[in-house]
Scaffold this motif. Structure first.
Motif, PDB file in Angstrom:
ATOM      1  N   ARG A 172     -27.673  25.478 -29.840  1.00  0.00           N
ATOM      2  CA  ARG A 172     -26.437  25.508 -29.067  1.00  0.00           C
ATOM      3  C   ARG A 172     -25.327  24.772 -29.804  1.00  0.00           C
ATOM      4  NH1 ARG A 172     -26.259  21.486 -24.085  1.00  0.00           N
ATOM      5  NH2 ARG A 172     -24.068  21.627 -24.689  1.00  0.00           N
TER       6      ARG A 172
ATOM      7  N   ILE B  58     -29.048  24.922 -21.089  1.00  0.00           N
ATOM      8  CA  ILE B  58     -28.380  24.127 -20.060  1.00  0.00           C
ATOM      9  C   ILE B  58     -29.288  23.948 -18.844  1.00  0.00           C
ATOM     10  CG2 ILE B  58     -26.408  24.081 -18.466  1.00  0.00           C
ATOM     11  CD1 ILE B  58     -24.874  25.688 -20.635  1.00  0.00           C
TER      12      ILE B  58
ATOM     13  N   VAL C 160     -24.825  20.725 -31.280  1.00  0.00           N
ATOM     14  CA  VAL C 160     -26.128  20.074 -31.380  1.00  0.00           C
ATOM     15  C   VAL C 160     -26.365  19.422 -32.742  1.00  0.00           C
ATOM     16  CG1 VAL C 160     -27.627  21.926 -32.278  1.00  0.00           C
ATOM     17  CG2 VAL C 160     -28.473  20.389 -30.472  1.00  0.00           C
TER      18      VAL C 160
ATOM     19  N   THR D  96     -32.742  21.402 -31.269  1.00  0.00           N
ATOM     20  CA  THR D  96     -32.551  20.959 -29.889  1.00  0.00           C
ATOM     21  C   THR D  96     -31.827  19.606 -29.891  1.00  0.00           C
ATOM     22  OG1 THR D  96     -34.748  19.935 -29.938  1.00  0.00           O
ATOM     23  CG2 THR D  96     -34.597  22.194 -29.091  1.00  0.00           C
ATOM     24  N   PRO D  97     -31.339  19.158 -28.742  1.00  0.00           N
ATOM     25  CA  PRO D  97     -30.693  17.842 -28.695  1.00  0.00           C
ATOM     26  C   PRO D  97     -31.620  16.728 -29.162  1.00  0.00           C
ATOM     27  CG  PRO D  97     -30.153  19.093 -26.728  1.00  0.00           C
ATOM     28  CD  PRO D  97     -31.191  19.892 -27.468  1.00  0.00           C
TER      29      PRO D  97
ATOM     30  N   GLY E 295     -26.709  12.699 -22.803  1.00  0.00           N
ATOM     31  CA  GLY E 295     -27.849  13.433 -23.334  1.00  0.00           C
ATOM     32  C   GLY E 295     -27.978  13.229 -24.826  1.00  0.00           C
TER      33      GLY E 295
ATOM     34  N   VAL F 100     -26.889  15.397 -27.335  1.00  0.00           N
ATOM     35  CA  VAL F 100     -26.013  16.248 -28.142  1.00  0.00           C
ATOM     36  C   VAL F 100     -25.140  15.351 -29.022  1.00  0.00           C
ATOM     37  CG1 VAL F 100     -24.190  17.987 -28.116  1.00  0.00           C
ATOM     38  CG2 VAL F 100     -26.030  18.078 -26.415  1.00  0.00           C
TER      39      VAL F 100
ATOM     40  N   ASP G 175     -29.330  19.554 -19.481  1.00  0.00           N
ATOM     41  CA  ASP G 175     -28.219  18.967 -20.219  1.00  0.00           C
ATOM     42  C   ASP G 175     -27.623  17.846 -19.375  1.00  0.00           C
ATOM     43  OD1 ASP G 175     -25.292  18.644 -20.968  1.00  0.00           O
ATOM     44  OD2 ASP G 175     -25.981  19.935 -22.598  1.00  0.00           O
ATOM     45  N   ASN G 176     -27.836  16.613 -19.808  1.00  0.00           N
ATOM     46  CA  ASN G 176     -27.371  15.470 -19.026  1.00  0.00           C
ATOM     47  C   ASN G 176     -25.863  15.478 -18.829  1.00  0.00           C
ATOM     48  OD1 ASN G 176     -30.008  14.667 -19.014  1.00  0.00           O
ATOM     49  ND2 ASN G 176     -29.717  12.814 -20.237  1.00  0.00           N
TER      50      ASN G 176
END
Length: 474
Positions: free
Chosen positions: A30, A288, A33, A173-174, A200, A202, A314-315
């Motif tokens: 995404r 998300i 990231v 990924t994050p 999060g 990201v 996604d925080n």
């Protein structure tokens, strides 16, 4: 700021680079990231051709790539201003001068979907050249993109010309929480956990916060002020990736407020269940939203979706829909302090409860991978039935052993009644051999500490220091 995290991703890319045969590697994930930063880090010390594609015409893209190729020593610069076609341009990759150290040349196409959008024949061109020329060259080619649906459906699926050609596929990924909090080295462990709960993993979001400012100041200045990039980030990303953003807003808001089942989300949004399910599928593709099942659920339950619940993974999206979206009128007028004092401050720790549970589950996975649990976990997740819920549950591959955990992000210490309540809930999970892990921000009362310290105790107590230690020793 120094580059943070991505050790595993970089090691995987280095493994590909060391392979004897040519490599065609796809890297995607995404937006925000950290793909470009990771590839830039990976490219250090290597003879690299790094082409950052733009949303431009085919001719403009070819002109930019041609200049890059000629600067790298590709033949033809004396009599060509640019290559006439992508086939002509890409075929010259095999004729670039050998790296001075005798190693392999690295070629990176960042945001490749922009190139394919300007010339839909490009995947077929690359496939043909790879089959006949490039796979015999001393090259590692990296195809990178943020449009996850495009990468998965147009480049990696069976209908794509490039299907089966990839020698490596890395979906980024994050960052895990233990790397994410390294952006705030001087924060207290509590504020580190709160910062992760808000932003999060990201990297682009984490970089927006100033580690020398307090958490409160960062929330006010970097999120709640209408000039701040994070203030409009969610809407920008949704407009970039999706249509009908009003409906997606409604669905995400419903989940952020606690709607977890398809029926609850459909009721809140006043949309048909089938319509909501289609939108949720798109949000899951973007990373998300996630659909989760009880940790003890069988595969057939996953297939039927009988007990699946939806949650925001996604925080930052969750924070934005809790504290920005509902108060846009006040924030647009610049009433930042009142929104923070009235809405954010009183509920911030309650808000952080769910991300804290996620941290505990990540910790459990990491400990299992590194052999520091009583068994190797087959699955880690939540468990629930109609009346009971367990925050964290790890199940052994045999299915007859489990760790069950309770997570509390509160400043008051956990006490023995919480352990007893956890034991009562765990009696219904159907696993005979159980151990109990309690995770707490506020520590533990002496009676609970004594119970956990008793000989042959099946109880383990963990605080934030224990959770953050996993990133230091792993």
């Amino acid at each position: 700021m120094a580059f943070i995290g991505r050790r595993d991703d970089l090691e995987l890319l280095e493994d590909c680079f060391r392979e004897k045969r040519a490599q065609l590697v796809f890297v995607y994930g995404r937006r925000r990231v950290g793909k470009t930063e990771t590839l830039t880090q990976f490219a250090k010390g290597k003879d690299t051709l790094f082409f950052a594609a733009q949303n431009a015409t085919k001719e403009d893209q070819l002109a930019s790539f041609s200049r890059l190729m000629f600067d790298a020593g590709a033949p033809g610069r004396e009599y060509l201003s640019q290559y006439p076609t992508w086939e002509a341009a890409l075929s010259e990759l095999a004729r670039l001068p050998e790296p001075s150290d005798g190693g392999r040349r690295l070629v990176i196409f960042d945001e490749f979907p922009y190139l394919a959008k300007s010339d839909p024949s490009l995947p077929s061109v690359l496939q043909n050249l790879w089959d006949h020329t490039l796979r015999h060259a001393n090259l590692m080619i990296v195809i990178c993109g943020s449009s996850m649906s495009f990468i998965e459906k147009e480049l990696l699926s069976e209908k794509s010309p490039l299907y089966g050609r990839a020698t490596g596929i890395l979906k980024m990924t994050p960052l895990p929480y233990w790397d994410a909090v390294k952006f705030f080295p001087d924060y207290s462990v509590e504020d580190k956990a709160l910062a992760y709960a808000i932003l999060g993993g990201v990297p682009r979001y984490l970089e927006e916060f100033d580690p020398e400012e307090s958490l409160e100041a960062n929330i006010k200045r970097r999120i709640l002020r209408r000039i701040a990039p994070l203030y409009s980030e969610v809407e920008f990303l949704l407009h970039e990736e999706l249509r009908e953003t009003a409906k997606y807003n409604s669905i995400i808001r419903a989940i952020a407020l606690g709607g977890t089942s398809l029926n609850e989300i459909a009721t809140h949004t006043m949309m048909p269940g089938a319509t909501v399910a289609a939108y949720l599928s798109n949000l899951m593709e973007l990373g998300i939203v996630e659909r989760e099942f009880p940790a003890s659920a069988k595969i057939k339950e996953h297939a039927k979706g009988a007990r699946g619940l939806y949650r925001l993974i996604d925080n930052f999206f969750r924070f934005w829909y809790m504290f920005v979206f509902p108060y846009r009128s006040e924030l647009e007028r610049g009433d930042v302090n009142d929104v923070y004092e009235r809405c954010v401050r009183p509920t911030l720790h309650d808000f952080a409860g769910l991300p804290f549970e996620g941290m505990c589950r990540e910790w459990m996975w990491r400990e299992s991978i590194n052999g520091r649990l009583p068994f190797r976990a087959r699955t880690v997740g939540r468990w629930w039935d109609r009346t009971r819920e367990i925050d964290v549950m790890a199940v052994a591959d045999s299915g007859d052993r489990a760790i069950v955990g309770e997570c509390k992000f509160r400043n008051t210490p956990m006490d023995v009644p919480m352990l007893n309540l956890l034991r009562d809930r765990a009696a219904h999970i159907g696993v005979p051999d159980r151990q109990y892990y309690l995770f707490s921000l506020g520590g533990f009362t002496k009676p609970l500490i004594d119970a956990a310290s008793a000989e042959q105790s099946d109880v383990r107590l963990l605080d934030l220091d224990d959770l953050f230690a996993v990133g230091q020793r792993a």
